[in-house]
Design an enzyme around this catalytic site. Structure first.
Site, PDB file in Angstrom:
ATOM      1  N   SER A 124     -11.030   1.407   5.874  1.00 18.67           N
ATOM      2  CA  SER A 124     -10.159   1.382   4.694  1.00 18.67           C
ATOM      3  C   SER A 124      -9.668   0.010   4.281  1.00 18.67           C
ATOM      4  O   SER A 124      -9.107  -0.142   3.194  1.00 18.67           O
ATOM      5  CB  SER A 124      -8.954   2.301   4.920  1.00 18.67           C
ATOM      6  OG  SER A 124      -9.350   3.645   4.890  1.00 18.67           O
ATOM      7  N   LYS A 132       0.847  -1.190   0.000  1.00 21.23           N
ATOM      8  CA  LYS A 132       0.000   0.000   0.000  1.00 21.23           C
ATOM      9  C   LYS A 132       0.885   1.243   0.000  1.00 21.23           C
ATOM     10  O   LYS A 132       1.876   1.322   0.730  1.00 21.23           O
ATOM     11  CB  LYS A 132      -0.920  -0.013   1.219  1.00 21.23           C
ATOM     12  CG  LYS A 132      -1.918   1.125   1.234  1.00 21.23           C
ATOM     13  CD  LYS A 132      -2.913   0.999   2.383  1.00 21.23           C
ATOM     14  CE  LYS A 132      -3.901   2.163   2.372  1.00 21.23           C
ATOM     15  NZ  LYS A 132      -4.915   2.060   3.450  1.00 21.23           N
ATOM     16  N   SER A 157      -9.371   3.240   1.891  1.00 19.60           N
ATOM     17  CA  SER A 157      -8.222   3.754   1.189  1.00 19.60           C
ATOM     18  C   SER A 157      -7.342   2.655   0.595  1.00 19.60           C
ATOM     19  O   SER A 157      -6.430   2.943  -0.175  1.00 19.60           O
ATOM     20  CB  SER A 157      -7.374   4.615   2.143  1.00 19.60           C
ATOM     21  OG  SER A 157      -6.886   3.842   3.222  1.00 19.60           O
TER      22      SER A 157
END
Length: 468
Positions: free
Chosen positions: A178, A79, A154
Site C-alpha cells: 500500500s 492518510k 491503499s
C-alpha cells in the site's frame, strides 16, 4: 521574491521558510491554489479544511525559530486511516463517515510535533483494503499522469497528491504493497521500512507482523527526511527497532559500484508480470551493471510467503472487523467482506503454521542477503490499470481471481520483513509510470536509501534507454 514552487523539494521548502524567503502562510497558499486546480479532477485530498489550514500556517509563522521542527510549515494531508485528533477520519468506510478521533496516533503525533501543518486527509480504499483507491464516502482517486487510470492504493490519495504537487511529502501505510504500489503507479518514491522501524500506537495487537507505516516523497532525500521524523523507538511499542530516527536524516548518498545485485522479474515464476514491467526491471538491472554493480539473475525462495501472507492477513482482518461485519453486513464492499470471512475458519494450528513460515521466510531472506546486497524486482506486476476496474482481471491472460492476486510482487516481500522501496524506473509506451522495487536485508534501511539515491542519481533518460 523566491522561485519556490509546489514541485520544489520538501527540503528546499523547509530551508526557504528558515531563511525567510517565504512564510508558512505563503507556502500554504501555493499548495491550496494547486489543490483547487488539480483536486477536483483527481480526488486525492478529502476532508479539506482551508480555514484551519491557513490558521495553522499563521500560527506556524509565529512559532519561535528555536522551537521549529524539521518539517516546520509544510502543508500536510494525513492518510485517512491515520487518526488525527479533531479531524474527520473515515477509513473510507460509510460506518465511520462522522468519526472524529480525540487523539493522534503515533505517526501523526511525530509529524505534527515536527511542525507540519494539517490541511485535510488523503483518500483510501475502504479500511485500506486493496490497491485501488475508491470508496462510497468520497469516491475514486484518479492517476495524476492519466486520470482514466488507477492511482493505486491503499495510499493512493497520498501518492497522487504528492505527484500532482498538492503536498510536499506524504505519510502512508503498507501491508501488501500500500506504499509501494501507489508510488509505482504515480511515479513517486515509496518506502516500506523494515518490520519494527516505524512503531504504531495505539494498536489492538502489538505483535501484528504485516502492516507498517512509512514515507512517500518525490525524491529519496525528501523521503529520508520524513523517515527521520517517523522512525525510532517508543516505550509503548515493545517490538520497535532501537535506532533513532536521526540515523536516517539526509544527506543520503551512495554508490552502485561493487554492489551484489540479484535481479528477478518474476521471482522464479511465482508471479505473473506484464511484459513492459518485466522489461523495466531487466533494464534497471543493466543500468546498475553499467554503473559498476555485479548483477545476476537470482531470487530467494519465497514459496512459503504466499500462504503465510494470506493466512495472517485473513486472521488480522477477521479479528479486527468480524463484529462490524456481523452488525453491518451490507456496509462492506464484497471483496473486503469475503476477505474478512476467509478468517472465520482459521484454527490455532493454521495461525501457528503461518508464524512458523513467517520465521522460515525471514531466515531465507537473511541467508539470501549474505550473498547479495540488493534484490531488484517489480514493484507492481502491472502498469496503472483502468480506474473503473476494482483490480486487473488478468495478467498475460492468467486470471486474477481476487483483489490480491496481482499484488504478489509486493506482498511476498512483506513477509520477509525487509525494507523495500519503489523507485520510478521507466514508462510504458503510453507514458504510464512503472516502478522498480529494491530490497535489502532487514534493518538496513539506511543502506537501502543510499542504494536508491545512487540509482536515482542516474539520468532517467539513461535508465529508460536501457530498455531498448
Amino acid at each position: 521574491m523566491t522561485d519556490l514552487g509546489v514541485h520544489s523539494t520538501a527540503r528546499e521548502m523547509v530551508r526557504a521558510i528558515a531563511s525567510r524567503e517565504i512564510t508558512c502562510s505563503e507556502l500554504m497558499d501555493l499548495h491550496l491554489e494547486r489543490i483547487a486546480e488539480r483536486n477536483p479532477q483527481l480526488n486525492a485530498i478529502v476532508s479539506l479544511d482551508e480555514e484551519r489550514a491557513r490558521d495553522g500556517a499563521s500560527e506556524a509563522d509565529r512559532t519561535p525559530y528555536d522551537e521549529r521542527g524539521p518539517l516546520h510549515g509544510l502543508p500536510w494531508a494525513f492518510k485517512d486511516t491515520h487518526d488525527v485528533a479533531g479531524w474527520l477520519t473515515t477509513y473510507g468506510s460509510p460506518l465511520l463517515r462522522d468519526n472524529v478521533p480525540d487523539r493522534d496516533e503515533l505517526v501523526v503525533e511525530r509529524i505534527r510535533k515536527a511542525g507540519a501543518v494539517p490541511i485535510g486527509k488523503t483518500n483510501v480504499p475502504e479500511f485500506a483494503a486493496g490497491s485501488h483507491t475508491f470508496n462510497t464516502v468520497f469516491g475514486t482517486t484518479l492517476n495524476p499522469v492519466d486520470p482514466t487510470r488507477s492511482a493505486g492504493g491503499s495510499s493512493g490519495g497520498a501518492a497522487c497528491a504528492l505527484a500532482a504537487g498538492m503536498v510536499p511529502l506524504a505519510d502512508g501505510s503498507d501491508m501488501g504493497g500500500s506504499l509501494r504500489n501507489p508510488a509505482s503507479f504515480c511515479g513517486v518514491v515509496g518506502l516500506r521500512p523494515s518490520r519494527g522501524r516505524v512503531p504504531a500506537w495505539p494498536s489492538a495487537n502489538q505483535w501484528e507482523a504485516l502492516g507498517i507505516s512509512g514515507p512517500l516523497a518525490r525524491n529519496v532525500g525528501d523521503l529520508a527526511l520524513l523517515l527521520s521524523v517517523i522512525a525510532g523507538p517508543d516505550p509503548r511499542v515493545p517490538l520497535a527497532l532501537g535506532d533513532p530516527g536521526s540515523a536516517f536524516a539526509p544527506p543520503i548518498a551512495g554508490s552502485l559500484k561493487g554492489l551484489r545485485v540479484a535481479v528477478s522479474p518474476d521471482l522464479g515464476g511465482l508471479i505473473e508480470v506484464d511484459a513492459e514491467v518485466a522489461a523495466a526491471v531487466e533494464a534497471a538491472g543493466r543500468t546498475m551493471a553499467a554503473a559498476g554493480s555485479h548483477v545476476e539473475a537470482d531470487q530467494p525462495d519465497l514459496t512459503l510467503a504466499e500462504d503465510t501472507f494470506r493466512t495472517l492477513r485473513a486472521w488480522v482482518f477477521q479479528a479486527g472487523f468480524k463484529d462490524l461485519l456481523a452488525d453491518h453486513p451490507d456496509e462492506f464492499k464484497p471483496s473486503l467482506a469475503d476477505n474478512i470471512r476467509a478468517g472465520e475458519g482459521l484454527t490455532g494450528a493454521d495461525v501457528a503454521r503461518a508464524y512458523e513460515q513467517l520465521t522460515a521466510v525471514g531466515e531465507t531472506a537473511r541467508l539470501f542477503f549474505e550473498r547479495y546486497d540488493v534484490l531488484l524486482l517489480p514493484t507492481s506486476q502491472v502498469p496503472p490499470f483502468p480506474a473503473d476496474q476494482e483490480y486487473p482481471a488478468d495478467i498475460n491472460g492468467r486470471p486474477m481471481t481476487t483483489y490480491l492476486d496481482w499484488m504478489r510482487s509486493a506482498y511476498l516481500i512483506t513477509v520477509t520483513g525487509c525494507p523495500a522501496i519503489s523507485m520510478p524506473g521507466a514508462t510504458t509506451r503510453d507514458g504510464l509510470p512503472i516502478g522498480v522495487q529494491l530490497v535489502t536485508a532487514h534493518g538496513t534501511d539506511r543502506r537501502l536509501l543510499e542504494v536508491a539515491a545512487a540509482y536515482e542519481s542516474l539520468d532517467f533518460e539513461t535508465r529508460r534507454g536501457a530498455r531498448r
